[in-house]
Design a protein around this motif. Structure first.
Motif, PDB file in Angstrom:
ATOM      1  N   TRP A  12       0.726  -1.355  -0.054  1.00  0.00           N
ATOM      2  CA  TRP A  12      -0.092  -0.058  -0.103  1.00  0.00           C
ATOM      3  C   TRP A  12       0.760   1.217   0.026  1.00  0.00           C
ATOM      4  CZ3 TRP A  12      -4.869   0.989  -0.892  1.00  0.00           C
ATOM      5  CH2 TRP A  12      -5.772  -0.040  -1.041  1.00  0.00           C
ATOM      6  N   VAL A  13       1.834   1.205   0.813  1.00  0.00           N
ATOM      7  CA  VAL A  13       2.660   2.443   0.874  1.00  0.00           C
ATOM      8  C   VAL A  13       3.576   2.605  -0.669  1.00  0.00           C
ATOM      9  CG1 VAL A  13       4.886   3.188   2.101  1.00  0.00           C
ATOM     10  CG2 VAL A  13       3.183   2.283   3.105  1.00  0.00           C
ATOM     11  N   GLY A  14       3.922   1.543  -1.109  1.00  0.00           N
ATOM     12  CA  GLY A  14       4.678   1.749  -2.398  1.00  0.00           C
ATOM     13  C   GLY A  14       3.534   2.191  -3.384  1.00  0.00           C
ATOM     14  N   ALA A  15       2.220   1.607  -3.403  1.00  0.00           N
ATOM     15  CA  ALA A  15       1.262   2.069  -4.500  1.00  0.00           C
ATOM     16  C   ALA A  15       1.260   3.589  -4.281  1.00  0.00           C
ATOM     17  CB  ALA A  15      -0.119   1.154  -4.350  1.00  0.00           C
ATOM     18  N   ILE A  16       1.061   3.963  -3.035  1.00  0.00           N
ATOM     19  CA  ILE A  16       0.725   5.617  -2.839  1.00  0.00           C
ATOM     20  C   ILE A  16       1.785   6.404  -3.187  1.00  0.00           C
ATOM     21  CG2 ILE A  16       0.432   7.332  -0.975  1.00  0.00           C
ATOM     22  CD1 ILE A  16      -1.217   5.162   0.736  1.00  0.00           C
ATOM     23  N   PHE A  17       3.154   5.977  -2.947  1.00  0.00           N
ATOM     24  CA  PHE A  17       4.180   6.603  -3.562  1.00  0.00           C
ATOM     25  C   PHE A  17       4.393   6.633  -4.996  1.00  0.00           C
ATOM     26  CE2 PHE A  17       6.077   6.454   0.990  1.00  0.00           C
ATOM     27  CZ  PHE A  17       6.308   7.781   1.003  1.00  0.00           C
ATOM     28  N   ALA A  18       4.170   5.600  -5.617  1.00  0.00           N
ATOM     29  CA  ALA A  18       4.005   5.557  -7.076  1.00  0.00           C
ATOM     30  C   ALA A  18       2.822   6.439  -7.628  1.00  0.00           C
ATOM     31  CB  ALA A  18       3.799   4.132  -7.482  1.00  0.00           C
ATOM     32  N   ALA A  19       1.673   6.523  -7.037  1.00  0.00           N
ATOM     33  CA  ALA A  19       0.922   7.352  -7.422  1.00  0.00           C
ATOM     34  C   ALA A  19       1.116   9.034  -7.452  1.00  0.00           C
ATOM     35  CB  ALA A  19      -0.533   7.343  -6.677  1.00  0.00           C
ATOM     36  N   LEU A  20       1.958   9.064  -5.998  1.00  0.00           N
ATOM     37  CA  LEU A  20       2.396  10.499  -5.963  1.00  0.00           C
ATOM     38  C   LEU A  20       3.437  10.741  -6.853  1.00  0.00           C
ATOM     39  CD1 LEU A  20       2.422  10.789  -1.826  1.00  0.00           C
ATOM     40  CD2 LEU A  20       0.821  11.937  -3.364  1.00  0.00           C
ATOM     41  N   ALA A  21       4.163  10.116  -7.132  1.00  0.00           N
ATOM     42  CA  ALA A  21       5.369  10.314  -8.063  1.00  0.00           C
ATOM     43  C   ALA A  21       4.823  10.465  -9.643  1.00  0.00           C
ATOM     44  CB  ALA A  21       6.325   9.222  -8.101  1.00  0.00           C
TER      45      ALA A  21
END
Length: 184
Positions: A12-21
């Motif tokens: 989940w944290v990785g997905a959120i950071f990918a979306a933010l990036a």
């Protein structure tokens, strides 16, 4: 019962950071496109300004180039009895009203040909005789050139005086009446 597997916290944290990036990259690309568009508009405006400035500078240069030559004035005259009581002669008076001396002054009179005499012009009329190509005419001075004699049946339009000279910048000019042309 079927339960949904929502994954673990690192996913989940990785997905959120990918979306933010991805959002940050999209925002950066839009910002760069806007900046490039503004720069292109600015460059187009500057090109227009430079074109106008160039035109103004070229006009000023032309005016500077012609200013001295436009300070040279001609007066044409014809006299009876200069050469003999029955003959007439034409002459052109050259006034140097420019800010500097002119050089290599010559005159011709159309079909009457080149001048046959040149003299300084002073307060009391003609002065010292000069060579037919007057080497220098200083600022504020005048000289005159005389044409060969002509007969009454010659029409004055046939002996329109034309004077050529070099300005202080080395440019050669021809002046016929009020018509000034560069000879170089």
């Amino acid at each position: 019962m079927n339960e949904i597997d929502w994954g673990d916290a690192p996913t989940w944290v990785g997905a959120i950071f990918a979306a933010l990036a991805a959002g940050a990259a999209a925002w950066t690309l839009k910002s760069q496109r806007d900046q490039i568009r503004e720069q292109r508009e600015f460059i187009a405006q500057q090109a227009e300004v430079l074109t106008v400035e160039r035109d103004v500078l070229l006009l000023e240069r032309k005016e500077r180039t012609e200013r001295q030559a436009r300070g040279v004035r001609l007066s044409g005259h014809r006299f009876e009895g200069i050469i003999s009581a029955d003959d007439q002669a034409a002459f052109v008076l050259v006034h140097n009203e420019s800010e500097a001396e002119i050089q290599g002054i010559k005159a011709d009179f159309g079909h009457l040909g080149p001048a046959v005499r040149a003299n300084e012009w002073g307060e009391l009329g003609s002065g010292e005789e000069l060579p037919l190509t007057v080497p220098v005419l200083s600022r504020g001075s005048s000289c005159y050139f005389q044409a060969r004699e002509w007969k009454e049946d010659d029409h004055p339009r046939n002996y329109v005086p034309r004077v050529s000279f070099t300005d202080s910048h080395g440019r050669r000019w021809c002046l016929a009446g009020d018509h000034l042309t560069s000879v170089q």
